[in-house]
Every structure is written in structure tokens, then in C-alpha cells.
Design a protein around this motif. Structure first.
Motif, PDB file in Angstrom:
ATOM      1  N   LYS A   1      34.708 108.952  30.493  1.00 16.16           N
ATOM      2  CA  LYS A   1      35.491 109.861  29.650  1.00 16.16           C
ATOM      3  C   LYS A   1      36.929 110.013  30.141  1.00 16.16           C
ATOM      4  O   LYS A   1      37.844 110.242  29.344  1.00 16.16           O
ATOM      5  CB  LYS A   1      34.818 111.223  29.553  1.00 16.16           C
ATOM      6  CG  LYS A   1      34.748 112.024  30.843  1.00 16.16           C
ATOM      7  CD  LYS A   1      34.083 113.373  30.596  1.00 16.16           C
ATOM      8  CE  LYS A   1      34.064 114.226  31.861  1.00 16.16           C
ATOM      9  NZ  LYS A   1      33.433 115.544  31.613  1.00 16.16           N
ATOM     10  N   LYS A   2      37.143 109.851  31.443  1.00 14.19           N
ATOM     11  CA  LYS A   2      38.512 109.946  31.952  1.00 14.19           C
ATOM     12  C   LYS A   2      39.361 108.794  31.434  1.00 14.19           C
ATOM     13  O   LYS A   2      40.521 108.968  31.048  1.00 14.19           O
ATOM     14  CB  LYS A   2      38.507 109.964  33.480  1.00 14.19           C
ATOM     15  CG  LYS A   2      38.009 111.277  34.078  1.00 14.19           C
ATOM     16  CD  LYS A   2      38.163 111.285  35.575  1.00 14.19           C
ATOM     17  CE  LYS A   2      37.704 112.624  36.163  1.00 14.19           C
ATOM     18  NZ  LYS A   2      37.848 112.651  37.652  1.00 14.19           N
ATOM     19  N   ALA A   3      38.783 107.613  31.423  1.00 19.58           N
ATOM     20  CA  ALA A   3      39.515 106.446  30.928  1.00 19.58           C
ATOM     21  C   ALA A   3      39.751 106.552  29.425  1.00 19.58           C
ATOM     22  O   ALA A   3      40.809 106.147  28.922  1.00 19.58           O
ATOM     23  CB  ALA A   3      38.749 105.176  31.250  1.00 19.58           C
ATOM     24  N   ALA A   4      38.786 107.088  28.714  1.00 19.84           N
ATOM     25  CA  ALA A   4      38.920 107.222  27.263  1.00 19.84           C
ATOM     26  C   ALA A   4      39.985 108.247  26.896  1.00 19.84           C
ATOM     27  O   ALA A   4      40.661 108.111  25.873  1.00 19.84           O
ATOM     28  CB  ALA A   4      37.569 107.603  26.653  1.00 19.84           C
ATOM     29  N   GLY A   5      40.117 109.276  27.730  1.00 19.34           N
ATOM     30  CA  GLY A   5      41.178 110.248  27.541  1.00 19.34           C
ATOM     31  C   GLY A   5      40.966 111.186  26.364  1.00 19.34           C
ATOM     32  O   GLY A   5      39.862 111.330  25.828  1.00 19.34           O
ATOM     33  N   ARG A   6      42.075 111.796  25.911  1.00 17.51           N
ATOM     34  CA  ARG A   6      42.003 112.785  24.835  1.00 17.51           C
ATOM     35  C   ARG A   6      43.226 112.702  23.922  1.00 17.51           C
ATOM     36  O   ARG A   6      43.658 113.711  23.356  1.00 17.51           O
ATOM     37  CB  ARG A   6      41.843 114.188  25.422  1.00 17.51           C
ATOM     38  CG  ARG A   6      42.832 114.586  26.524  1.00 17.51           C
ATOM     39  CD  ARG A   6      42.405 115.892  27.186  1.00 17.51           C
ATOM     40  NE  ARG A   6      42.351 116.972  26.243  1.00 17.51           N
ATOM     41  CZ  ARG A   6      43.348 117.859  26.048  1.00 17.51           C
ATOM     42  NH1 ARG A   6      44.471 117.768  26.748  1.00 17.51           N
ATOM     43  NH2 ARG A   6      43.210 118.812  25.174  1.00 17.51           N
ATOM     44  N   ILE A   7      43.749 111.497  23.756  1.00 18.00           N
ATOM     45  CA  ILE A   7      44.887 111.294  22.865  1.00 18.00           C
ATOM     46  C   ILE A   7      44.379 111.040  21.450  1.00 18.00           C
ATOM     47  O   ILE A   7      43.502 110.211  21.228  1.00 18.00           O
ATOM     48  CB  ILE A   7      45.763 110.111  23.325  1.00 18.00           C
ATOM     49  CG1 ILE A   7      46.306 110.356  24.736  1.00 18.00           C
ATOM     50  CG2 ILE A   7      46.903 109.866  22.331  1.00 18.00           C
ATOM     51  CD1 ILE A   7      47.243 111.527  24.840  1.00 18.00           C
ATOM     52  N   LEU A   8      44.938 111.766  20.492  1.00 16.68           N
ATOM     53  CA  LEU A   8      44.617 111.596  19.078  1.00 16.68           C
ATOM     54  C   LEU A   8      45.921 111.578  18.302  1.00 16.68           C
ATOM     55  O   LEU A   8      46.786 112.430  18.520  1.00 16.68           O
ATOM     56  CB  LEU A   8      43.730 112.752  18.597  1.00 16.68           C
ATOM     57  CG  LEU A   8      43.444 112.803  17.093  1.00 16.68           C
ATOM     58  CD1 LEU A   8      42.572 111.618  16.671  1.00 16.68           C
ATOM     59  CD2 LEU A   8      42.765 114.126  16.717  1.00 16.68           C
ATOM     60  N   ASN A   9      46.075 110.626  17.409  1.00 16.09           N
ATOM     61  CA  ASN A   9      47.306 110.516  16.623  1.00 16.09           C
ATOM     62  C   ASN A   9      48.541 110.401  17.519  1.00 16.09           C
ATOM     63  O   ASN A   9      49.625 110.900  17.195  1.00 16.09           O
ATOM     64  CB  ASN A   9      47.476 111.716  15.688  1.00 16.09           C
ATOM     65  CG  ASN A   9      46.354 111.823  14.664  1.00 16.09           C
ATOM     66  OD1 ASN A   9      45.761 110.819  14.291  1.00 16.09           O
ATOM     67  ND2 ASN A   9      46.074 113.043  14.219  1.00 16.09           N
ATOM     68  N   GLY A  10      48.346 109.762  18.697  1.00 22.08           N
ATOM     69  CA  GLY A  10      49.461 109.560  19.605  1.00 22.08           C
ATOM     70  C   GLY A  10      49.887 110.779  20.400  1.00 22.08           C
ATOM     71  O   GLY A  10      50.947 110.772  21.045  1.00 22.08           O
ATOM     72  N   ARG A  11      49.058 111.830  20.409  1.00 19.03           N
ATOM     73  CA  ARG A  11      49.420 113.057  21.118  1.00 19.03           C
ATOM     74  C   ARG A  11      48.165 113.796  21.545  1.00 19.03           C
ATOM     75  O   ARG A  11      47.048 113.428  21.185  1.00 19.03           O
ATOM     76  CB  ARG A  11      50.243 113.973  20.208  1.00 19.03           C
ATOM     77  CG  ARG A  11      49.560 114.264  18.868  1.00 19.03           C
ATOM     78  CD  ARG A  11      50.163 115.451  18.144  1.00 19.03           C
ATOM     79  NE  ARG A  11      49.826 116.706  18.816  1.00 19.03           N
ATOM     80  CZ  ARG A  11      50.015 117.907  18.264  1.00 19.03           C
ATOM     81  NH1 ARG A  11      50.561 118.016  17.056  1.00 19.03           N
ATOM     82  NH2 ARG A  11      49.685 118.999  18.910  1.00 19.03           N
TER      83      ARG A  11
END
Length: 247
Positions: A218-228
Motif C-alpha cells: 500500500k505504501k508503493a501504491a500511495g494515495r494520489i488520485l487525479n494527480g493530487r
């Protein structure tokens, strides 16, 4: 209490421990996994395991000791509205929250039926945020029950999101959190589901928080959506001071 890595809170406080599974979102329960680890480590509070619900009256004094305003997730390791938690103890927990208006207390349940059944017996001060977990369309009735309660701030945790939610009724909902499942064998979350929910939240003028994509890393996948990143929070009394202490 414990500091928390959960993105939308600051710390956790667990007056109860243990739970039982009620819907598909519970399949890979984080609290169940953590309970096994804590029991193996010899933690007294978790010696009974996960399937036995226990109340811990000795924890009720803890919030009175915090010297600065906190944002607190209540019962990250349980569900306060589980049928095995006595109403009198729930009232005791609410009294602690009522007595500490400088803190924001965030509660989350999958047991919206019991929440609605007893909500009139509880004192819903402004600092108590009440949420329900909704993982797919099979459990959206939880939202309707939450909406009928006397909670001053109401929110949805759409995590783990395992299905599309195209027709959310966000009337009188203050906050929407979305997150994908993580762990060894996570169920996938589709981009279009998340984008649609973010747009629904925007159209309804509801604060939107994107917690994570999840997955095996989950750390690699991150939490960016729509570029933010989306870190919106409900705009209610006391949140500014609490957040300033969290930064």
C-alpha cells in the motif's frame, strides 16, 4: 492510547476490544490480524483474542490526561455498537467524550441498526463524529440509518471499497473517506469507482478524503488520485485547533 498511522486521524483509543464479522468488508479484518499479533506479544488487553468482546473501564480516564487537543479514532480494534457492549458502557464512553470538548472523537460502526436503536439515549456533542462503514451496494442501508441519528457530524468510510457505489445519497453527510483493501490477498478497487465517488462528493459539497489505493504494497501504491491528494475534512467547530496540533 496509541499514535495512529491512519491518515484521517491522529491517535486511537480503545475502550473495548474484540468483534465479530457481519459483512463482506470484514473478510480480511485489520483489527483481527492486529489482535492476534498483540496477543502473541503478551498484551494483557488482547489475551481473550478477537472473537470475544471485552470492555475496559480502566481506559475511560485516559482522554482526561491529554494536554493538547487531539483527533481520536475510538475503537480501532472493535465496534462500540456491537451487541455485546452494554448500553451503560456506551453511555460511559459518551460521557468521557462529552467531558472533553477540546478533542474530536471519531466513531465508526458496521452496526448501524444498533446505532439507530440507541442514538436518542446518547448525548451527541459537537466533537463526536459518527461514521458507518460501507464497502459495496449491499450495505448502503447503513447510510440511511446514520442519517436519522442525532449525531452532529456524520461520515462514511468506504473502505475497503470492493464494489461500485454509483448512487450515494449524501444528504446530511459531512465527510466521505475512500480506501482500497491492503494485505496479502486484497480485493481490487477500480479507478472508476473512486473517481465517481469523488465527483459525487464534489457535487454534494461533501468533504472527500482519499486514504489509499491499498494492494499488497500500500505504501508503493500511495494515495494520489487525479494527480493530487485529497485530505478534505468536515468544516466544523474545533477542527481547526485540533488539526493545528496534528500538523
Amino acid at each position: 492510547m496509541a499514535n495512529s498511522s491512519i491518515e484521517w486521524t491522529e491517535m486511537t483509543w480503545n475502550p473495548t476490544t474484540g468483534c465479530t464479522k457481519v459483512s463482506a468488508g470484514c473478510k480480511f479484518c485489520y483489527a483481527e490480524i492486529m489482535t492476534r499479533r498483540l496477543k502473541a506479544m503478551g498484551q494483557e488487553k488482547y489475551k481473550h483474542g478477537f472473537k470475544i468482546v471485552k470492555v475496559h473501564p480502566e481506559t475511560l480516564a485516559i482522554p482526561y490526561t491529554w494536554k493538547t487537543a487531539k483527533i481520536v479514532f475510538v475503537n480501532s480494534m472493535s465496534d462500540l455498537f456491537h451487541k455485546d457492549v452494554p448500553l451503560d458502557f456506551i453511555k460511559d464512553v459518551f460521557q468521557v467524550m462529552n467531558d472533553n470538548p477540546q478533542h474530536v472523537f471519531q466513531l465508526l460502526t458496521k452496526r448501524a441498526e444498533r446505532l439507530f436503536e440507541i442514538h436518542k439515549e446518547l448525548n451527541w456533542t459537537h466533537n463526536i463524529w459518527m461514521g458507518v462503514s460501507v464497502e459495496d451496494e449491499n450495505v448502503t442501508e447503513r447510510i440511511d440509518l446514520l442519517r436519522k441519528t442525532n449525531a452532529k457530524v456524520k461520515f462514511l468510510s468506504l473502505e475497503p471499497l470492493i464494489g461500485a457505489l454509483p448512487n450515494l445519497n449524501l444528504t446530511n453527510i459531512d465527510w466521505v473517506i475512500v480506501g482500497g483493501e491492503s494485505g496479502h490477498n486484497p480485493r481490487p478497487m477500480k479507478l472508476e469507482w473512486v473517481v465517481d465517488i469523488q465527483q459525487q462528493s464534489k457535487n454534494a459539497n461533501v468533504a472527500f478524503f482519499f486514504k489509499q489505493w491499498g494492494g499488497k504494497n500500500k505504501k508503493a501504491a500511495g494515495r494520489i488520485l487525479n494527480g493530487r491528494t485529497y485530505d478534505e475534512m468536515p468544516q466544523v467547530k474545533n477542527i481547526e485547533s485540533a488539526l493545528s496540533n496534528n500538523s
